[in-house]
Design a protein around this motif. Sequence first.
Motif, mmCIF file in Angstrom:
data_model
loop_
_atom_site.group_PDB
_atom_site.id
_atom_site.type_symbol
_atom_site.label_atom_id
_atom_site.label_comp_id
_atom_site.label_asym_id
_atom_site.label_seq_id
_atom_site.Cartn_x
_atom_site.Cartn_y
_atom_site.Cartn_z
ATOM 1 N N ARG A 267 -32.741 -13.291 -92.291
ATOM 2 C CA ARG A 267 -31.839 -12.476 -91.190
ATOM 3 C C ARG A 267 -33.070 -11.598 -90.998
ATOM 4 O O ARG A 267 -32.559 -10.592 -90.074
ATOM 5 N N LEU A 268 -33.457 -10.590 -91.559
ATOM 6 C CA LEU A 268 -34.536 -9.457 -91.589
ATOM 7 C C LEU A 268 -35.725 -9.773 -91.187
ATOM 8 O O LEU A 268 -36.669 -9.615 -92.133
ATOM 9 N N PRO A 269 -35.958 -9.077 -90.571
ATOM 10 C CA PRO A 269 -37.641 -8.808 -89.337
ATOM 11 C C PRO A 269 -38.285 -8.569 -90.528
ATOM 12 O O PRO A 269 -39.607 -9.159 -90.790
ATOM 13 N N SER A 270 -38.529 -7.892 -92.054
ATOM 14 C CA SER A 270 -38.857 -7.452 -93.275
ATOM 15 C C SER A 270 -39.489 -8.210 -93.961
ATOM 16 O O SER A 270 -40.318 -8.533 -94.302
ATOM 17 N N GLU A 271 -38.251 -9.671 -93.904
ATOM 18 C CA GLU A 271 -38.844 -10.528 -94.284
ATOM 19 C C GLU A 271 -40.170 -11.854 -93.316
ATOM 20 O O GLU A 271 -40.130 -12.512 -94.226
#
Length: 127
Positions: A109-113
């Motif tokens: 769910r994280l953009p950084s992932e």
Amino acid sequence: QVQLVESGGGLVQAGGSLRLSCAASGGTFSRYAMAWFRQAAGKEREFVGTINWSGLSTSYADSVKGRFTISRDNAKKTVYLEMSSLKTEDTAVYYCATDGTLWSPTLKRLPSEYKYWGQGTQVTVSS
């Protein structure tokens, strides 16, 4: 290298519906989880929803649950975002993304992932 191209954005009245598409090239689409994010003007990019590689598992942000549906067609290398009962607060640039991990067991769910992103498509919901 994975390339993603979104389409289908536009102007819609509140309460209306819209379907976004994200076409992929490069990589092995059928083995990747895919996600949709959005970014409103002046705000951070936020998670909308994600679908696993098989299409059998999805996860959504609370703000869109019950109104948005993600699906995919692995033969067409395309992921879709069906949006209904649209609200003015859904106005944003919508992005599709993938982390390029084969058969990922988790829905992130994280953009950084996420490693690969499309250029985005604007959705504007008018009152």
